[in-house]
Design an enzyme around this catalytic site. Structure first.
Site, PDB file in Angstrom:
ATOM      1  N   SER A   1       0.797  -1.232   0.000  1.00  0.00           N
ATOM      2  CA  SER A   1       0.000   0.000   0.000  1.00  0.00           C
ATOM      3  C   SER A   1       0.831   1.285   0.000  1.00  0.00           C
ATOM      4  CB  SER A   1      -0.930   0.011   1.217  1.00  0.00           C
ATOM      5  OG  SER A   1      -0.197  -0.230   2.397  1.00  0.00           O
TER       6      SER A   1
ATOM      7  N   THR B   1      -2.215   3.680   3.432  1.00  0.00           N
ATOM      8  CA  THR B   1      -1.427   4.913   3.335  1.00  0.00           C
ATOM      9  C   THR B   1      -0.703   5.198   4.644  1.00  0.00           C
ATOM     10  OG1 THR B   1      -2.883   5.883   1.712  1.00  0.00           O
ATOM     11  CG2 THR B   1      -1.682   7.417   3.122  1.00  0.00           C
TER      12      THR B   1
ATOM     13  N   THR C   1       1.733   7.080  -0.334  1.00  0.00           N
ATOM     14  CA  THR C   1       0.862   5.946  -0.660  1.00  0.00           C
ATOM     15  C   THR C   1       1.040   5.508  -2.110  1.00  0.00           C
ATOM     16  OG1 THR C   1      -1.457   5.192  -0.551  1.00  0.00           O
ATOM     17  CG2 THR C   1      -1.090   7.362  -1.494  1.00  0.00           C
TER      18      THR C   1
ATOM     19  N   ARG D   1      -5.505   8.248 -11.933  1.00  0.00           N
ATOM     20  CA  ARG D   1      -6.218   8.673 -10.724  1.00  0.00           C
ATOM     21  C   ARG D   1      -5.237   9.115  -9.634  1.00  0.00           C
ATOM     22  NH1 ARG D   1      -6.319   7.130  -5.027  1.00  0.00           N
ATOM     23  NH2 ARG D   1      -8.415   7.458  -4.240  1.00  0.00           N
TER      24      ARG D   1
ATOM     25  N   THR E   1      -6.375   8.751   5.943  1.00  0.00           N
ATOM     26  CA  THR E   1      -6.215   7.502   5.186  1.00  0.00           C
ATOM     27  C   THR E   1      -7.605   6.991   4.817  1.00  0.00           C
ATOM     28  OG1 THR E   1      -5.265   5.277   5.218  1.00  0.00           O
ATOM     29  CG2 THR E   1      -6.161   6.087   7.283  1.00  0.00           C
ATOM     30  N   GLY E   2      -7.661   6.181   3.784  1.00  0.00           N
ATOM     31  CA  GLY E   2      -8.949   5.654   3.351  1.00  0.00           C
ATOM     32  C   GLY E   2      -9.289   6.133   1.955  1.00  0.00           C
TER      33      GLY E   2
HETATM   34  C1  SD4 Z   1      -5.983   7.187  -1.646  1.00  0.00           C
HETATM   35  N1  SD4 Z   1      -6.088   7.699   0.693  1.00  0.00           N
HETATM   36  O1  SD4 Z   1      -5.231   7.065  -2.601  1.00  0.00           O
HETATM   37  C2  SD4 Z   1      -5.404   6.896  -0.273  1.00  0.00           C
HETATM   38  C3  SD4 Z   1      -5.449   5.424  -0.036  1.00  0.00           C
HETATM   39  C4  SD4 Z   1      -5.622   4.973   1.355  1.00  0.00           C
HETATM   40  O2  SD4 Z   1      -6.528   3.488   2.785  1.00  0.00           O
HETATM   41  O3  SD4 Z   1      -5.312   5.632   2.310  1.00  0.00           O
HETATM   42  N2  SD4 Z   1      -6.239   3.860   1.550  1.00  0.00           N
HETATM   43  O4  SD4 Z   1      -7.157   7.466  -1.745  1.00  0.00           O
END
Ligand code: SD4
Length: 321
Positions: free
Chosen positions: A80, A182, A200, A210, A233-234
């Site tokens: 990740s 992330t 990330t 993207r 994160t997310g």
């Molecule tokens: C994203 N926020 O690229 C990052 C990915 C991430 O848990 O944190 N995923 O959208």
């Protein structure tokens, strides 16, 4: 209000299992009592150790945050963060990162390929250019011109997972993926200054091109040395929609505790898109100028690591659901 002395639950840095405990909060009006660093997810424990080496020597928060992010980027098993991360739907891993210091200096790279330490390229953008953000081939060219090397590493595990994914080609972000995602880091140093970093490989199997929230100042990271710092994160689209990290910092400016400010941002997300939020994860972590910290997320399962003079512990963030 959650302070460093007030954990809901913690584990030891050695991962010796969960130890439920709570402690009385310290004085009602908290004062700064030493450095603190927070990092997202369970791999934040190692990240914090790298950052703490700098904080313990009275180094700058921004240096600590960069060191922590570099450690995560170095992990060639991480799916990740960094070059080992899950690819986009064309099978190519692209990287996003940003960094911010105590003087409102900020730097960012996005859609960057084949560079091992995007966080340090972001720092170079911050320190040596009149810009904040470089993207794609331009970011890579800038990296090469500044002494970074091309790295063709491909994680066989990520490649295998992508081939599996191609069988259905269904884009469905996984909540709390392997409990490390992330890497977001916010730190307060011994001088009372704040800094942060975020790095990330983004959402697995994203459309080529993207870019998520992580390299966007104000979304994936924001540092205001008058107030506090926050990282996210997310699912990045949801974070961008509300300028998440900036929102959290502004709520801390209004007097909210870090945890309440993170909760405010999560509730905003849920209010504006109630249906979508049921299947998404977003987590925020924040620290203020006094060294109080907190986190909040949509779904249970988000953890963050906190290192203070008292040690390095993993905290289960409170969640909306
Ligand atoms: C994203 N926020 O690229 C990052 C990915 C991430 O848990 O944190 N995923 O959208």
């Amino acid at each position: 209000m959650t302070s460093r002395r007030q954990f809901i639950r913690r584990t030891s840095a050695l991962g010796v299992g969960l130890l439920a405990f709570s402690r009385l909060s310290k004085a009602a009006s908290p004062t700064f009592d030493g450095p603190v660093v927070l990092s997202t997810w369970n791999f934040g424990l190692q990240t914090n150790e790298a950052a703490w080496k700098i904080l313990a020597e009275k180094g700058r928060a921004v240096d600590a945050a960069e060191a922590g992010a570099r450690l995560a980027e170095d992990d060639l098993k991480s799916t990740s963060v960094g070059l080992a991360g899950r690819p986009d739907r064309e099978g190519i891993t692209t990287l996003d990162a940003c960094i911010m210091d105590e003087f409102y200096n900020c730097g960012s790279v996005c859609f960057l390929e084949k560079i091992k330490h995007p966080i340090s390229v972001a720092r170079k953008v911050m320190e040596t250019t009149p810009h904040v953000m470089l993207a794609g081939s331009g970011a890579q060219q800038f990296a090469l011109e500044n002494g970074f090397e091309l790295d063709d590493y491909v994680n066989p595990e990520s490649e295998k997972a992508w081939h599996e994914w191609l069988k259905t080609s269904e884009y469905k972000p996984i909540i709390n993926f392997e409990n490390h995602d992330t890497i977001g880091i916010v730190a307060l140093d011994a001088h009372g200054n704040l800094g942060g970093a975020c790095s990330t490989s983004g959402m697995a199997y994203k459309i080529r091109g993207r870019v998520g929230d992580s390299p966007i100042i104000g979304a994936g990271l924001y540092v205001d040395n008058e107030v506090g710092a926050c990282t996210a994160t997310g699912t990045g689209e949801e974070v961008i929609r509300i300028a998440g990290s900036h929102l959290v910092v502004e709520k801390m400016r209004d007097g909210m505790s870090p945890e309440d400010a993170c909760r405010y941002a999560v509730e905003r997300m849920i209010r504006i898109r109630p249906e979508q939020s049921k299947t998404l994860q977003v987590g925020f972590i924040a620290v203020n100028k006094s060294g109080e910290y907190g986190g909040y997320c949509i779904q249970p399962g988000f953890q963050y690591a906190v290192h203070t003079n008292e040690g390095n512990v993993l905290v289960d963030a409170r969640s909306y659901y």
